[in-house]
Design an enzyme around this catalytic site. Structure first.
Site: not given
Lengths: 226, 748
Positions: A86, A203, A205
């Site tokens: 990002c 993302h 994560e």
């Protein structure tokens, strides 16, 4: 491998990266402060998501000038692993470690939602163990993630097999409707020619723990660790 | 020497004649202009709660879990076990958002988060409760686009997920939209900071952004009606900088952790004067402050401007003498201003100097709530509409034909208050922090994990103001009950609430009657659910005095419908035990827990489709509601239900549709004889929850419920079609299209 997560002023996914690496994946991970230049012997440097320096000028445009970035760029140029997610991807593009640019989304809005990604090249440390047929459900959250590159750059990305991921639908089809931000050729992530610097807008994560009801992001980290 | 201001000036600042007299009495002389400005903001409703405190004190505030009394600190503090506490609060930014939606909403988000981290808690979840006017109006679209972008830009950059909220539309909010922002944070028990000043000679610092002329008299502005001339008050709206707020968050938590502080308070309404007076009054101390030292954004600021400025992203801190350099170093690390501007005294007075001259000398305690600030008992009177609404009977509405029922179902799914809010919430980062468990698996309330534990906060904001208008006491009981129901349907245990009381002008006895009724209803419901009120915010004057606008709405004058928004906190010990709202599988059985009523009062069906705006609150009984919720809790614990979703706006049909649409499933149900089909499908009688059950759990489920409470078998989860009594209403895809298109169509 030791992981370092850079903290810029305005980074806000730094804690999430540290948590995913150390608590979820059980890997050694430390924070690296933007005013320092020491990478603390980390092998793999993450530039996390967020709004570095407020992103008031152009996303990532100020962060590239911070002291730590000199060391990160040197690390990347030497062949060391660097990955930007990002805002981290935006910073890598601004700092010249990756090609192209990330422009305002074509709908001119910040968008946070699940999207699907398909692996394009398998020949990287990040993608080697991902299923090239699978559509991975990974969240995105950005206002400026429309990947753009000149025709020459795009040709280079193709010629060198540097495209990591493209946005696709839940079936894995790369269509116009599955492109959430107007990115060129649905590109969601790329690597450098040396295949040691990675950038992606979504993302992983945020999809690495069972409690989210989506663990599609885990293989991305497992690939790095393997 | 400037001449001292007269009552004329005081009046312009929003003070009453009796208040002007009281100021003179307190000071023993006439105030100068700076002092008068100080009193005018500190005694505004926004800071002093002078017109509401008498009633607020009646709310239940006791619970063994409460670690700070309501109103004592910047936000409520609840023990959530394992040495952790949750700090949470809701606050309005209605008036600024009416004039400048983007900055108004953005600074509302900033302000509520500062309330949380000034106590040492790291915010982990934000919600918001929004009210807008008629979605067909350009002005409403302007309000909505600006507010959503403001909340998004600020909250996203600040890096705390927006995990839930509610949005309603009604003509009564055309001029006065409501923006109520909620935040919750986590802190270790015993590690909180307090808004207090004491210890003679201890240094007073201002930290964070520089002070400018923005937001001057913002608190006073928030304490009056909106008029055609309100636009002239644009300078009373502040400007937000989420990047500074993010740095301030990190630096503040670091300095609190360092142990160098005596106290800290964020600067929100009424800026420096509010923080200095409240912190001093609390510690029975005084302060001497040199205004020349305040970092300023512009030159030539007058003393009253510096004192009243509501520039954002600032804190006032009192440190222990001798730690100045260490405190400074922490703020240097984060590249933030940290300037000593004075020190603590034992005079219990605030002495402000500028250019070496004493510009104001006021006693701290007389400025604040609980001290010398005025307290009023306002007159209240039942409005005529209240009895008129009660005259409504369902018999006045002809029972719809079968085909009309299909049209109504489609109409409701596309109504702005029911339709998908994805256009709004997709502009908010709901996942940063990797703790929100609800993004992929939605529940009636948001479920946010407490990092490093299996524990979760279960949070919701709720208020259907149409019900409150129809009956303030019952309507507010419903608001509390719905919040609790949402927590319970998610698998949580409700523990406490914060409230945001949005009303019209309190000097109107009919508005005040609504306020009093709402408080009494809230009291009763909170007592029933064991959820004390930990704090909150009062926002009066949400009405317009536009003389050119004809009175077009029901209720009182041009006031908004009374909107006492409830922000409820619940706890879920293990995220693996959460309950979600979506049907899981074809052939699962669908039941309603609770009972049917022949009631369509105050329903979206009656109000928007039949255009009957005058009807009482929907059927509701607090004891029964409690019983239903206890039953749901046990069902979830026993793990014999697959989904739970409460019946709210749009009634049973919309509830079923929402549970079905998430996975593209359908339902096939039968109505029950003895009830009108419109009431059965679209009525909004309270205390009902739709659950789904695996076929092999049927006997266990029914046996358990037989002795407990009313329940009714409705039918089965089906592949795709929405079928009622054998008639196909529409399918899941068609429903989704209707449900998802309303907001994009109006706003893109």
């Amino acid at each position: 491998m030791k992981y370092g997560v850079v903290v810029f002023p305005g980074s806000n996914c730094d804690d999430d990266m540290i948590f995913t690496l150390s608590d979820v994946m059980q890997q050694p991970a430390v924070k690296l402060w933007h005013k320092d230049t020491d990478l603390q012997n980390c092998d793999f440097i993450f530039l996390p998501g967020g709004f570095s320096y407020g992103d008031y000028l152009r996303c990532g445009a100020i962060a590239r000038f911070s002291p730590i970035m000199e060391s990160v760029v040197a690390h990347g140029k030497k062949g060391g692993y660097v990955m930007g997610i990002c805002n981290g991807f935006q910073i890598l593009v601004e700092s010249g470690l990756l090609d192209g640019a990330l422009l305002r989304n074509d709908n001119r809005k910040y968008v946070c939602k699940n999207v699907f990604l398909k692996t394009v090249t398998s020949k990287t440390a990040l993608t080697h163990s991902l299923d090239s047929q699978k559509a991975y459900q990974i969240p995105m959250a950005h206002g400026e993630g429309r990947y753009y590159a000149s025709a020459d750059t795009l040709k280079k990305l193709h010629d060198n097999d540097q495209i990591l991921f493209k946005y696709c639908d839940s079936e894995g089809k790369i269509t116009e409707n599955s492109n959430p931000n107007g990115s060129l050729e649905n590109i969601a992530g790329i690597c450098n020619q040396g295949r040691n610097v990675f950038g992606m807008m979504p993302h992983p994560e945020r999809a690495a723990q069972e409690m989210f009801g989506n663990t599609d992001g885990r293989p991305f980290f497992e690939a790095l660790i393997a | 020497m400037e001449s001292l201001p007269t009552f004329e000036t005081a009046k312009k600042l929003g003070l009453l004649a009796e208040e002007f007299e009281k100021i003179k009495e307190i000071l023993g002389r006439s105030p100068n202009f700076t002092e008068l400005s100080i009193f005018s903001v500190m005694w505004s409703e926004h800071c002093s709660y002078k017109n509401s405190i008498v009633w607020l004190k009646k709310l239940p505030k006791e619970s063994p879990k409460m670690l700070a009394k309501a109103g004592e600190e910047n936000a409520g503090l609840i023990d959530i076990g394992d040495g952790l506490a949750c700090c949470f609060k809701i606050e309005s930014h209605n008036h600024p958002s009416a004039l400048e939606p983007y900055q108004g909403a953005a600074t509302g988000v900033g302000g509520i988060n500062r309330d949380i981290f000034t106590m040492g808690a790291r915010p982990i979840a934000q919600l918001n409760s929004l009210r807008f006017g008629n979605l067909d109006l350009e002005k409403t679209k302007w309000h909505l686009r600006g507010v959503v972008k403001g909340i998004g830009d600020y909250g996203n950059a600040f890096g705390v997920p927006t995990v839930g909220g509610e949005v309603y539309f009604d003509d009564c909010y055309n001029t006065n939209p409501l923006v109520n922002a909620f935040s919750a944070g986590i802190v270790k028990v015993g590690k909180t900071a307090s808004a207090i000043a004491y210890g003679v000679g201890n240094p007073v610092f201002i930290v964070g952004s520089a002070t400018g002329k923005d937001g001057i008299h913002g608190a006073t502005f928030a304490s009056e009606d909106i008029t055609e001339k309100s636009n002239e008050k644009l300078p009373a709206v502040q400007v937000g900088d989420p990047f500074q707020e993010k740095l301030l968050l990190e630096a503040t938590l670091e300095v609190i952790e360092s142990g160098h502080l005596i106290g800290i308070q964020d600067m929100g309404a009424a800026g420096i004067i509010c923080s200095t007076s409240e912190m001093s009054a609390k510690g029975k101390a005084g302060m001497i402050i040199d205004l020349d030292k305040v970092p300023m954004r512009q030159t030539n600021m007058k003393p009253f401007e510096i004192l009243l400025s509501e520039s954002q992203e600032r804190m006032l801190i009192v440190a222990k003498k001798g730690t100045e350099k260490k405190v400074q170093a922490i703020f240097d690390k984060w590249d933030l201003n940290c300037q000593q501007i004075g020190e603590v005294t034992d005079t219990q007075r605030l002495h402000f100097y500028m250019h070496g001259e004493l510009v104001a000398d006021v006693p701290a305690d007389d400025l604040v709530l609980g001290g010398g600030a005025p307290v009023y008992h306002r007159e209240y009177r039942e409005p005529a509409y209240f009895q008129e609404f009660k005259k409504f009977s369902i018999d006045q509405i002809a029972e719809p034909t079968e085909n009309e029922l299909v049209s109504i179902a489609k109409f409701l799914l596309a109504q702005p208050i029911i339709a998908s809010k994805a256009w709004i919430y997709e502009q908010y980062d709901s996942m940063v922090g990797t703790a929100n468990t609800s993004t992929n698996q939605p529940s009636d309330a948001a479920i946010v994990n407490v990092k490093g534990t299996r524990k979760n906060l279960v949070i919701t904001v709720d208020c259907n103001s149409r019900y409150v208008l129809a009956d303030p006491e019952i309507g507010t009981q419903i608001a509390v009950s719905e919040a609790a129901r949402n927590v319970v349907c998610s698998g949580g245990e409700a523990v406490a609430i914060t409230n945001n009381l949005n009303f019209g002008n309190p000097y109107n006895p009919e508005v005040y009657w609504q306020f009093v009724g709402a408080i009494m209803g809230m009291k009763k419901a909170c007592e029933k659910f064991g959820t004390p009120v930990t704090g909150g915010n009062v926002s009066f004057y949400n009405q317009n005095s536009n003389t050119t606008q004809a009175k077009t709405q029901v209720g009182v004058d041009n006031a908004i419908y009374p909107t006492p928004t409830i922000g409820m906190l619940g706890i879920l010990e293990d995220w693996a035990n959460k309950m979600t709202l979506d049907f899981k599988k074809e052939e699962d059985l669908i039941y309603q827990i609770g009972k049917f009523e022949n009631c369509i009062s105050s329903s979206e069906y009656l109000y928007a489709y039949k255009k009957v705006k005058k009807s009482p609150a929907p059927a509701f009984n607090l004891d029964y509601e409690h019983k239903v919720q206890e039953t749901i809790k046990e069902l979830i614990k026993l793990k014999i239900i697959e989904s739970a979703h409460d019946c709210s706006e749009g009634g049973l049909f919309v509830t079923l549709a929402e549970s079905a649409m998430h996975r593209g499933l359908g339902f096939d149900i039968q109505t029950v004889s003895g009830f009108r089909k419109d009431a059965f499908l679209f009525g909004e009688a309270q205390s009902r929850v739709v659950v789904s059950v695996k076929p092999d759990q049927k006997i266990a489920f029914e046996n358990f419920l037989n002795s407990k409470t009313d329940f009714c078998y409705l039918g089965k989860v089906s592949k795709n079609d929405f079928v009622v009594d054998g008639k196909l209403f529409l399918n899941s895809q068609e429903a989704k299209t209707l449900y998802q298109n309303t907001l994009p169509k109006a706003l893109d």
